[in-house]
Scaffold this motif. Structure first.
Motif, mmCIF file in Angstrom:
data_model
loop_
_atom_site.group_PDB
_atom_site.id
_atom_site.type_symbol
_atom_site.label_atom_id
_atom_site.label_comp_id
_atom_site.label_asym_id
_atom_site.label_seq_id
_atom_site.Cartn_x
_atom_site.Cartn_y
_atom_site.Cartn_z
ATOM 1 N N VAL A 269 0.568 1.068 7.947
ATOM 2 C CA VAL A 269 -0.631 0.417 7.402
ATOM 3 C C VAL A 269 -0.534 0.472 5.886
ATOM 4 C CG1 VAL A 269 -3.137 0.479 7.197
ATOM 5 C CG2 VAL A 269 -2.061 1.053 9.385
ATOM 6 N N VAL A 270 -0.616 -0.669 5.248
ATOM 7 C CA VAL A 270 -0.579 -0.733 3.787
ATOM 8 C C VAL A 270 -2.000 -0.929 3.282
ATOM 9 C CG1 VAL A 270 0.283 -1.954 1.765
ATOM 10 C CG2 VAL A 270 1.743 -1.700 3.787
ATOM 11 N N GLY A 271 -2.502 0.084 2.566
ATOM 12 C CA GLY A 271 -3.868 0.058 2.061
ATOM 13 C C GLY A 271 -4.738 1.031 2.827
ATOM 14 N N ALA A 272 -5.378 1.936 2.095
ATOM 15 C CA ALA A 272 -6.247 2.932 2.732
ATOM 16 C C ALA A 272 -7.689 2.747 2.291
ATOM 17 C CB ALA A 272 -5.774 4.347 2.397
ATOM 18 N N GLY A 273 -8.072 1.504 2.097
ATOM 19 C CA GLY A 273 -9.467 1.208 1.788
ATOM 20 C C GLY A 273 -10.287 1.157 3.052
ATOM 21 N N TYR A 274 -11.387 0.441 2.998
ATOM 22 C CA TYR A 274 -12.313 0.383 4.122
ATOM 23 C C TYR A 274 -11.623 -0.106 5.400
ATOM 24 C CZ TYR A 274 -16.272 -1.107 6.948
ATOM 25 O OH TYR A 274 -17.158 -1.289 7.976
ATOM 26 N N VAL A 275 -10.948 -1.256 5.304
ATOM 27 C CA VAL A 275 -10.291 -1.826 6.484
ATOM 28 C C VAL A 275 -9.042 -1.031 6.849
ATOM 29 C CG1 VAL A 275 -9.107 -3.861 7.416
ATOM 30 C CG2 VAL A 275 -11.207 -4.129 6.072
ATOM 31 N N ASP B 63 -0.975 4.152 0.416
ATOM 32 C CA ASP B 63 -1.870 3.664 -0.627
ATOM 33 C C ASP B 63 -1.326 4.155 -1.964
ATOM 34 O OD1 ASP B 63 -5.023 2.557 -0.624
ATOM 35 O OD2 ASP B 63 -4.407 3.620 -2.438
ATOM 36 N N THR B 64 -1.435 3.329 -2.993
ATOM 37 C CA THR B 64 -0.876 3.702 -4.292
ATOM 38 C C THR B 64 -1.756 4.678 -5.064
ATOM 39 O OG1 THR B 64 -1.909 1.732 -5.271
ATOM 40 C CG2 THR B 64 0.371 1.513 -4.504
ATOM 41 N N ASP B 65 -2.954 4.935 -4.574
ATOM 42 C CA ASP B 65 -3.874 5.871 -5.229
ATOM 43 C C ASP B 65 -3.540 7.293 -4.795
ATOM 44 O OD1 ASP B 65 -6.028 7.482 -6.028
ATOM 45 O OD2 ASP B 65 -7.464 5.845 -5.848
ATOM 46 N N THR B 66 -2.864 8.029 -5.664
ATOM 47 C CA THR B 66 -2.404 9.374 -5.320
ATOM 48 C C THR B 66 -3.555 10.304 -4.961
ATOM 49 O OG1 THR B 66 -0.496 9.125 -6.779
ATOM 50 C CG2 THR B 66 -1.090 11.367 -6.128
ATOM 51 N N ALA B 67 -4.617 10.264 -5.733
ATOM 52 C CA ALA B 67 -5.764 11.143 -5.469
ATOM 53 C C ALA B 67 -6.369 10.839 -4.103
ATOM 54 C CB ALA B 67 -6.806 10.989 -6.573
ATOM 55 N N LYS B 68 -6.461 9.571 -3.765
ATOM 56 C CA LYS B 68 -7.011 9.205 -2.468
ATOM 57 C C LYS B 68 -6.131 9.712 -1.334
ATOM 58 C CE LYS B 68 -8.563 4.989 -1.798
ATOM 59 N NZ LYS B 68 -8.586 3.522 -1.528
ATOM 60 N N ALA C 12 -5.114 13.317 3.193
ATOM 61 C CA ALA C 12 -4.223 14.263 3.870
ATOM 62 C C ALA C 12 -4.939 15.569 4.209
ATOM 63 C CB ALA C 12 -3.005 14.533 3.002
ATOM 64 N N SER C 13 -5.990 15.881 3.444
ATOM 65 C CA SER C 13 -6.759 17.105 3.707
ATOM 66 C C SER C 13 -8.011 16.821 4.527
ATOM 67 C CB SER C 13 -7.147 17.784 2.391
ATOM 68 O OG SER C 13 -7.996 16.949 1.619
ATOM 69 N N GLY C 14 -8.125 15.587 5.014
ATOM 70 C CA GLY C 14 -9.247 15.239 5.876
ATOM 71 C C GLY C 14 -10.502 14.807 5.155
ATOM 72 N N GLU C 15 -10.414 14.522 3.852
ATOM 73 C CA GLU C 15 -11.576 14.107 3.083
ATOM 74 C C GLU C 15 -11.509 12.611 2.800
ATOM 75 O OE1 GLU C 15 -14.131 16.015 2.497
ATOM 76 O OE2 GLU C 15 -13.108 17.697 3.486
ATOM 77 N N PHE D 99 -0.410 10.137 5.686
ATOM 78 C CA PHE D 99 -0.801 9.398 4.494
ATOM 79 C C PHE D 99 0.242 9.598 3.406
ATOM 80 C CE2 PHE D 99 -4.794 10.264 6.722
ATOM 81 C CZ PHE D 99 -5.313 8.980 6.798
ATOM 82 N N VAL D 100 0.702 8.491 2.815
ATOM 83 C CA VAL D 100 1.763 8.532 1.802
ATOM 84 C C VAL D 100 1.422 7.590 0.658
ATOM 85 C CG1 VAL D 100 3.520 9.082 3.546
ATOM 86 C CG2 VAL D 100 3.088 6.687 2.918
ATOM 87 N N THR D 101 2.113 7.764 -0.460
ATOM 88 C CA THR D 101 1.925 6.876 -1.609
ATOM 89 C C THR D 101 3.027 5.827 -1.717
ATOM 90 O OG1 THR D 101 3.080 8.471 -3.021
ATOM 91 C CG2 THR D 101 0.673 8.609 -2.951
ATOM 92 N N ASP D 102 4.077 5.973 -0.939
ATOM 93 C CA ASP D 102 5.215 5.049 -0.985
ATOM 94 C C ASP D 102 5.018 3.944 0.043
ATOM 95 O OD1 ASP D 102 7.579 3.732 -1.219
ATOM 96 O OD2 ASP D 102 8.857 5.407 -0.563
ATOM 97 N N THR D 103 4.707 2.740 -0.422
ATOM 98 C CA THR D 103 4.467 1.623 0.490
ATOM 99 C C THR D 103 5.665 1.343 1.376
ATOM 100 O OG1 THR D 103 2.933 0.608 -1.097
ATOM 101 C CG2 THR D 103 3.835 -0.823 0.601
ATOM 102 N N ALA D 104 6.865 1.587 0.868
ATOM 103 C CA ALA D 104 8.074 1.329 1.653
ATOM 104 C C ALA D 104 8.084 2.124 2.947
ATOM 105 C CB ALA D 104 9.314 1.655 0.819
ATOM 106 N N GLN D 105 7.454 3.308 2.944
ATOM 107 C CA GLN D 105 7.423 4.120 4.161
ATOM 108 C C GLN D 105 6.606 3.464 5.264
ATOM 109 O OE1 GLN D 105 6.815 8.232 1.898
ATOM 110 N NE2 GLN D 105 7.113 8.539 4.084
ATOM 111 N N ALA D 106 5.647 2.648 4.876
ATOM 112 C CA ALA D 106 4.824 1.963 5.870
ATOM 113 C C ALA D 106 5.454 0.658 6.331
ATOM 114 C CB ALA D 106 3.432 1.684 5.301
#
Length: 399
Positions: A8-14, A33-38, A43-46, A67-74
């Motif tokens: 899944v590319v994108g960890a927003g609402y959808v 998702d490219t947002d590291t903080a998100k 990853a910690s369930g928040e 959950f990862v920051t590297d889109t290529a992994q998805a």
């Protein structure tokens, strides 16, 4: 179908809802998702979204949800990759995908987008904010469009445990289904809001009118609640997009144009009713109950409540507000931590979001804190008998 490996590319609402719910259906999911903080928070369930049941699904399915920051992994070593990003970045994601990546577009895109990319499957989402998990796991229908019917049916099979009816079609038709559905809801909401205004002029009761309408199977019961206008991230955007698509195709769409015009009229109508109760607004203190565009979400995007607040502020009103999911002051609005604090010394209270908890407020306490015990309920959520017994004068949309 056996469990699949899903990207899944994108960890927003959808995207987040898609990832968590596909994991709940038994698939192994990697969400990028490219947002590291998100990503670290997820990853910690928040999660930062107010969506009933979503955090619980993320935690419950942690063993098959990464959950990862590297889109290529998805997009690598997976059976399908769901694209759930804002419309303006869909093309960049699609063109960056490796040749063997089987892409599924969840994002709402202009009609004809997917057809430009051979092998891409269209699978629009029909998620209501505040009910997204419920809608994903118990869908009314699954719509899948592709140039290759076999590929479309493979995507549809990912949802087979839901038991939902499946519509298999071409890409462009699937894309139009999404716009057609949302825009029809917009038409229906604008229609009932105009009916509410008519009822006020005629001395009729909109609740009785809609009760009679709901019993007609051809009309149905949904989206017949009058309000201060419709907003959010989908209906305004999708109505404008379908109008633009129609214009490009040389098709006039006056009914949809009318829905937008009607919706734009609603905030001013609410302000007019507030002014009718208080007189000139300059210096008056208005307590707002609800700021999000609808109950069950913390989404403020294109919220009619904020437009109403802006108009009230322009006329010199002082604004305090309470919303269960909004903290911190907004532009021109002092956000309080309780309804009582929002009501303190208010000349009128205005209910702008249909939060269920507003029906259970301590009305005698609120009445004791207001300067003038008047409530304008634009959502029909407060109990008439309790508020009038507490000493309020109740003014409701559609009466």
């Amino acid at each position: 179908m056996q469990p699949q490996r899903i990207g899944v590319v994108g960890a927003g609402y959808v995207g987040l809802t898609t990832a968590a719910c596909l994991a709940e259906l038994g698939h192994d999911v990697v969400c990028a998702d490219t947002d590291t903080a998100k990503v670290e928070a997820l990853a910690s369930g928040e999660i930062g979204l107010h969506e009933p049941g979503l955090r619980e699904l993320v935690v419950k399915n942690a063993h098959r949800l990464q959950f990862v920051t590297d889109t290529a992994q998805a997009m690598s070593d997976v059976d399908f990759t769901f694209v759930c990003v804002p419309t303006h970045v869909v093309e960049s994601v699609v063109t960056a995908a490796p040749p063997d990546c089987r892409l599924v577009l969840k994002s709402t895109v202009p009609a004809g987008t997917a057809a430009k990319y051979p092998g891409v499957v269209s699978n629009p989402e029909f998620l209501r904010e505040g009910h997204a998990v419920e809608d994903f796991l118990n869908p009314q229908r699954i719509v899948v469009g592709a140039q290759d019917e076999r590929l479309a049916r493979e995507v549809a099979a990912l949802y087979e445990t839901t038991g939902a009816p499946v519509v298999v079609t071409d890409n462009t038709t699937a894309e139009v289904v999404k716009y057609a559905s949302n825009c029809f809801l917009a038409l229906k909401l604008s229609y009932v809001n105009t009916l509410a205004e008519l009822c006020e002029r005629l001395g009729a009761d909109i609740d009785g009118v809609t009760e009679g309408m709901r019993l007609d199977d051809r009309i149905g019961g949904s989206c017949l609640e009058p309000g201060p206008g419709w907003g959010g991230s989908c209906l305004p955007k999708d109505t404008r997009a379908l109008l633009a698509t129609a214009a490009e195709a040389g098709v006039e769409f006056p009914t949809l144009e009318g829905a937008l015009t009607t919706n734009g009229h609603q905030p001013r109508r609410v302000v007019d009713r507030v002014r009718a109760e208080t007189g000139a607004l300059r210096g008056k203190k208005i307590g707002l109950l609800g700021l999000t565009f609808k109950a069950g979400t913390n989404d403020l995007r294109e919220s009619p409540a904020l437009k109403i607040a802006e108009l009230l502020g322009q006329e010199g009103a002082r604004l305090t507000a309470y919303d269960p999911c909004v903290t911190g002051d907004l532009d021109g609005i002092e956000v309080r931590t309780s309804a009582v604090e929002a009501a303190r010394d208010a000349d009128v209270l205005v209910v702008l979001t249909e939060w269920p908890e507003f029906a259970e407020l301590d009305w005698p306490e609120l009445a004791g804190h207001t300067a003038t015990p008047v409530i304008l309920d634009t959502r029909g959520v407060v109990p008439e008998d309790k508020v009038t017994e507490a000493g309020f004068r109740l003014v409701r949309t559609g009466r």
